[in-house]
Design an enzyme around this catalytic site. Structure first.
Site, PDB file in Angstrom:
ATOM      1  N   ASN A 254       0.889  -0.555   0.001  1.00  0.00           N
ATOM      2  CA  ASN A 254      -0.523  -0.259  -0.375  1.00  0.00           C
ATOM      3  C   ASN A 254       0.780   1.228   0.099  1.00  0.00           C
ATOM      4  O   ASN A 254       1.747   1.309  -0.131  1.00  0.00           O
ATOM      5  CB  ASN A 254      -0.879   0.149   1.044  1.00  0.00           C
ATOM      6  CG  ASN A 254      -0.437  -0.474   3.086  1.00  0.00           C
ATOM      7  OD1 ASN A 254       1.025   1.109   2.423  1.00  0.00           O
ATOM      8  ND2 ASN A 254      -0.177  -0.359   3.283  1.00  0.00           N
TER       9      ASN A 254
ATOM     10  N   ASP B 128      -5.573  -8.329   0.352  1.00  0.00           N
ATOM     11  CA  ASP B 128      -5.542  -9.979   0.109  1.00  0.00           C
ATOM     12  C   ASP B 128      -6.463  -9.787  -1.225  1.00  0.00           C
ATOM     13  O   ASP B 128      -5.668 -10.396  -1.960  1.00  0.00           O
ATOM     14  CB  ASP B 128      -6.405 -10.557   1.311  1.00  0.00           C
ATOM     15  CG  ASP B 128      -5.204 -10.561   2.714  1.00  0.00           C
ATOM     16  OD1 ASP B 128      -4.008 -10.137   2.159  1.00  0.00           O
ATOM     17  OD2 ASP B 128      -5.809 -10.512   3.712  1.00  0.00           O
TER      18      ASP B 128
END
Length: 327
Positions: free
Chosen positions: A198, A270
């Site tokens: 991220n 995920d």
């Protein structure tokens, strides 16, 4: 996307990483405790689902992918519960990876009126979750049968430089190897097919600590991560801003978020790595793979709790997006 989803459903992937049990306590709070200035939660129900690397595996199964998951679970009640959840979802887990010396990682979230009040973590020292040498012998068989391999790192001890190196010796030339790493000084690797940090993780991986105070230096991040880790594809997830695709140390396309409503971002990363790796293994280029992953992430953040995206949900989401008027 239907054709790509059909190809994905014919794949087999193996996920290696930190397995967790996600526990949700659902209730309501309408008054403060007389004992301390904290809310009193009236519990309505408990729910359990796969978390961490187990959630990556669950996301793959939701796409129809035959999935093996490798990671340490304790030989305890929580471990048995997570194994049952994986079994019910159709994820293969070999009990050779259980350890009497480890306790299963449990993340408990207290939810009041659909808002997270607090989180309680049950876990041991990271070294407790490393893969036993005897269990590593099973990796070759699982990787040989797989179309792609995902390393899901939550910094709990499973994913180490040594394990990444071992997996790189076991994968076939051209076999997709994806990694979602947690930044830390002792993790050394290079040359994976795909990395999916991220924004905050990408800044740390690039060694640009503090740079976030001045915005996101995407060119510097892409260049430094390529210099340090040399991934074939770097996909930086930007939360509400979508995804940034990079390759060769250069910034490529920015894909705006597909999310219409965001209720819970738990596990969205995920979903992204699962969908990206599966799409690449199915022969999609990175742009097509990222477009699919963006849609899947848009589905899961619109759900409460750790969730997955089913193919029919992704297709419906895509159709709705096409029919929405431009803003």
């Amino acid at each position: 996307m239907q054709e790509l989803l059909d190809k994905i459903a014919g794949l087999r992937l193996v996920v290696i990483g930190d397995l967790m049990l996600d526990h949700y306590i659902w209730g309501d709070a309408s008054r403060l405790s007389p004992e301390a200035p904290v809310p009193i939660v009236r519990v309505d129900r408990d729910s359990y689902t796969a978390g961490g690397a187990a959630n990556v595996a669950a996301n793959l199964r939701s796409l129809g992918v035959a999935t093996d998951v490798v990671g340490t679970l304790g030989d305890d009640a929580y471990g048995r519960l997570l194994r049952d959840i994986l079994r019910q979802r159709g994820v293969a887990y070999d009990e050779a990876f259980c350890s009497a010396q480890a306790a299963t990682i449990v993340k408990t979230r207290v939810m009041c009126r659909n808002q997270q009040l607090c989180r309680l973590d049950r876990e041991e020292a990271p070294s407790a979750y490393s893969l036993a040498p005897a269990a590593r012998a099973k990796l070759q068989e699982k990787i040989d049968r797989a179309d792609a391999v995902i390393l899901s790192d939550y910094a709990k001890g499973m994913i180490t430089s040594e394990l990444i190196s071992l997996v790189q010796t076991l994968v076939r030339p051209g076999q997709v190897l994806a990694l979602d790493p947690k930044p830390r000084a002792d993790l050394v690797f290079s040359g994976v097919t795909l990395m999916t940090p991220n924004k905050a993780e990408a800044i740390q991986l690039a060694g640009l600590h503090g740079a976030e105070a001045f915005g996101f230096p995407k060119e510097a991040v892409a260049a430094r991560i390529h210099e340090r880790y040399a991934p074939k594809h770097l996909v930086v997830t930007l939360g509400g801003e979508g995804m940034l695709l990079c390759a060769g140390g250069r910034v490529g396309r920015h894909i705006p978020t597909a999310a219409r409503e965001v209720f819970d971002v738990s596990g969205a990363g995920d979903t992204v790595i699962a969908t990206l790796a599966a799409a690449l293994a199915a022969g999609a280029n990175i742009d097509r793979a990222a477009a699919l992953a963006n849609l899947a992430a848009g589905v899961v953040v619109g759900k409460l709790g750790t969730a997955v995206a089913e193919p029919h949900e992704i297709l419906a989401y895509e159709a709705a997006a096409k029919n929405r008027p431009p803003q």
